[in-house]
Motif scaffolding. Structure first.
Motif, PDB file in Angstrom:
ATOM      1  N   ILE A 155       4.009 -48.264  66.497  1.00  0.00           N
ATOM      2  CA  ILE A 155       3.227 -49.223  65.703  1.00  0.00           C
ATOM      3  C   ILE A 155       3.335 -50.612  66.332  1.00  0.00           C
ATOM      4  O   ILE A 155       2.353 -51.345  66.426  1.00  0.00           O
ATOM      5  CB  ILE A 155       3.738 -49.226  64.233  1.00  0.00           C
ATOM      6  CG1 ILE A 155       3.510 -47.857  63.585  1.00  0.00           C
ATOM      7  CG2 ILE A 155       3.068 -50.335  63.423  1.00  0.00           C
ATOM      8  CD1 ILE A 155       2.074 -47.367  63.540  1.00  0.00           C
ATOM      9  N   SER A 195      -0.089 -55.014  72.318  1.00  0.00           N
ATOM     10  CA  SER A 195      -1.274 -54.800  73.149  1.00  0.00           C
ATOM     11  C   SER A 195      -2.407 -55.740  72.740  1.00  0.00           C
ATOM     12  O   SER A 195      -3.176 -56.190  73.585  1.00  0.00           O
ATOM     13  CB  SER A 195      -1.716 -53.344  73.100  1.00  0.00           C
ATOM     14  OG  SER A 195      -2.547 -53.103  72.000  1.00  0.00           O
ATOM     15  N   TYR A 219       3.661 -51.291  69.344  1.00  0.00           N
ATOM     16  CA  TYR A 219       2.835 -51.320  70.556  1.00  0.00           C
ATOM     17  C   TYR A 219       1.501 -52.029  70.278  1.00  0.00           C
ATOM     18  O   TYR A 219       1.016 -52.818  71.079  1.00  0.00           O
ATOM     19  CB  TYR A 219       2.582 -49.885  71.063  1.00  0.00           C
ATOM     20  CG  TYR A 219       1.353 -49.799  71.937  1.00  0.00           C
ATOM     21  CD1 TYR A 219       1.435 -50.075  73.303  1.00  0.00           C
ATOM     22  CD2 TYR A 219       0.098 -49.526  71.396  1.00  0.00           C
ATOM     23  CE1 TYR A 219       0.300 -50.064  74.088  1.00  0.00           C
ATOM     24  CE2 TYR A 219      -1.037 -49.516  72.177  1.00  0.00           C
ATOM     25  CZ  TYR A 219      -0.939 -49.787  73.518  1.00  0.00           C
ATOM     26  OH  TYR A 219      -2.064 -49.789  74.291  1.00  0.00           O
ATOM     27  N   TYR A 220       0.923 -51.737  69.117  1.00  0.00           N
ATOM     28  CA  TYR A 220      -0.410 -52.288  68.802  1.00  0.00           C
ATOM     29  C   TYR A 220      -0.387 -53.809  68.651  1.00  0.00           C
ATOM     30  O   TYR A 220      -1.353 -54.479  69.018  1.00  0.00           O
ATOM     31  CB  TYR A 220      -0.992 -51.601  67.556  1.00  0.00           C
ATOM     32  CG  TYR A 220      -1.570 -50.260  67.917  1.00  0.00           C
ATOM     33  CD1 TYR A 220      -2.864 -50.154  68.399  1.00  0.00           C
ATOM     34  CD2 TYR A 220      -0.810 -49.099  67.844  1.00  0.00           C
ATOM     35  CE1 TYR A 220      -3.398 -48.936  68.785  1.00  0.00           C
ATOM     36  CE2 TYR A 220      -1.327 -47.877  68.225  1.00  0.00           C
ATOM     37  CZ  TYR A 220      -2.622 -47.802  68.699  1.00  0.00           C
ATOM     38  OH  TYR A 220      -3.139 -46.599  69.099  1.00  0.00           O
ATOM     39  N   ASP A 221       0.707 -54.348  68.124  1.00  0.00           N
ATOM     40  CA  ASP A 221       0.798 -55.817  68.014  1.00  0.00           C
ATOM     41  C   ASP A 221       0.860 -56.408  69.420  1.00  0.00           C
ATOM     42  O   ASP A 221       0.210 -57.401  69.720  1.00  0.00           O
ATOM     43  CB  ASP A 221       2.068 -56.213  67.238  1.00  0.00           C
ATOM     44  CG  ASP A 221       2.010 -55.723  65.803  1.00  0.00           C
ATOM     45  OD1 ASP A 221       0.891 -55.486  65.318  1.00  0.00           O
ATOM     46  OD2 ASP A 221       3.077 -55.548  65.188  1.00  0.00           O
TER      47      ASP A 221
END
Lengths: 288, 139
Positions: free
Chosen positions: B100, B106, B102-104
């Motif tokens: 989760i 990226s 990772y999305y912040d």
């Protein structure tokens, strides 16, 4: 939907499905990380060409356009990969309560709506001939990501994190029950005394309880926000409600993730207690 | 009759017959010596050997039981406290959370990448943050 839109949708679907054939969740995560790393290399190449003193202006323009197109293509690729990864994660949840199931389906639909943008981007990217065009397309895509994609992703990942953690909590609760049974067995075998385990087991149970409280808080918050946003209630106070929600909306997903992070810390503490009990039990039994 | 009997005394086999018979006898396999079962055991189990074998058997029984206790009985009592399983579960919780996160990361990373692709200038702080994110992601 006219014929052209249908053709676009079909082409986009083939393009996107093609990217995801035979990719397991673990591999998808690795692929995302690797692709993100590749983008860095592509951006470095743009800087390198720009700083090249030997290249003539015309050649530099050609190379720069290609390098920017290349970078943008990779960014589009990772956006599609993320889109599908999120969709798969959402699809993996089953037996949800009715309101969460409704939210899940609406979120999957909202991710599918992104497909037409990816297809338009892809087509525009193929038609690009100049540096100015590629810069404009990059700028348009950045704005779309900021206004649409990132906001969707933020809420979807908050929703996923809450639901994933619910599964983790179930695992931890089951583990605690099974450990209690083991301890009863070794107490019956007079290997362990009640006072050896009573206090630590209480701590572990309380850790799981705290983790669950935090997760429930996060769940309530994200479900409320998504419910209001995806299924706005019609009525005289609708605008007012929407405004209230909108003001909360910006920070809510981050707060949700904060709760999930705190809940995870409680779970980690609980598992450290389990490991301590394990060590103690094995010492008493005489195992290494 | 007596004459006939005396004549028998002088009868001898022919030389050829003698040689052939001797060759057959010498080439016939001899019966091996088959000791009786108890006779064999008796010769094998002398006191020294019995003592030695008993010691080895005792050792094997003790170590076997201890092995069973460690490998089967002990862990079965605390199978839910297996450290490997506990670590594996904890690790899976951490992985879920990092997926989760990772999305912040990226989102920030791609924003800067798009700024650079579109020719916008990027601040030094943004550049540093991105490098840090990339380092974390590739660890």
């Amino acid at each position: 939907m006219n014929l052209l839109s249908k053709i676009r949708l079909v082409t986009a679907s083939i393009f996107i499905v093609g990217l995801f054939l035979n990719i397991s969740p673990a591999n998808a995560q690795e692929l995302l990380k690797n692709t993100l790393g590749e983008i860095n290399g592509k951006i470095d190449r743009i800087d390198k060409i720009k700083g090249d003193q030997i290249l003539g202006n015309e050649e530099k323009d050609i190379q720069e356009t290609e390098a920017r197109k290349d970078a943008l293509s990779k960014i589009l690729e990772i956006t599609i990969l993320e889109n599908n990864d999120l969709k798969e994660k959402l699809e993996s949840f089953s037996n949800l309560p009715e309101n969460e199931q409704r939210i899940k389906e609406a979120l999957i639909k909202s991710l599918e709506e992104n497909l037409s943008t990816y297809q338009i981007m892809k087509e525009r990217l193929e038609e690009i001939e100049t540096v100015i065009q590629v810069k404009q397309l990059a700028s348009d895509f950045k704005n779309w990501r900021a206004l649409v994609y990132n906001q969707k992703t933020e809420k979807i990942t908050a929703f996923i994190s809450v639901l994933k953690q619910k599964e983790a909590l179930e695992t931890a609760k089951e583990r605690l029950q099974n450990i209690k049974k083991d301890i009863e067995k070794i107490e019956a075998a007079e290997i362990f005394k009640r006072e050896d385990s009573e206090e630590v087991l209480k701590k572990a149970a309380s850790g799981i309880e705290n983790a669950e409280i935090l997760n429930n808080k996060a769940e309530k918050m994200i479900v409320e926000i998504l419910d209001q946003e995806l299924f706005p209630k019609k009525g005289i106070f609708n605008k007012l409600t929407f405004k209230n929600i909108f003001s909360k909306e910006k920070t809510a997903p981050a707060t949700v993730k904060q709760y999930v992070g705190d809940s995870l810390k409680q779970l980690q503490t609980t598992y450290r207690i389990f490991l301590e009990i394990s060590k103690l039990a094995k010492e008493k039994i005489g195992l290494k | 009759m007596e004459k006939i009997l005396k004549k028998f005394k002088t009868i001898e086999p022919k030389e050829e017959f003698k040689r052939r018979s001797l060759a057959i006898i010498l080439n016939t396999p001899q019966n091996e010596y088959q000791p009786k079962p108890f006779e064999y055991l008796g010769s094998f189990f002398n006191l020294q050997k019995i003592m030695g074998l008993t010691a080895v058997a005792t050792l094997l029984i003790i170590s076997g039981l201890s092995f069973l206790n460690n490998k089967l009985i002990g862990p079965s009592l605390v199978s839910n406290l297996n450290q490997q399983d506990l670590n594996k579960e904890m690790e899976s919780f951490n992985i879920q959370f990092s997926q989760i996160k990772y999305y912040d990361d990226s989102a920030k990373r791609i924003e800067v990448a798009l700024m650079k692709t579109s020719g916008e200038s990027v601040t030094k702080e943004q550049n540093e943050e991105i490098n840090q994110i990339l380092d974390e992601l590739t660890l």
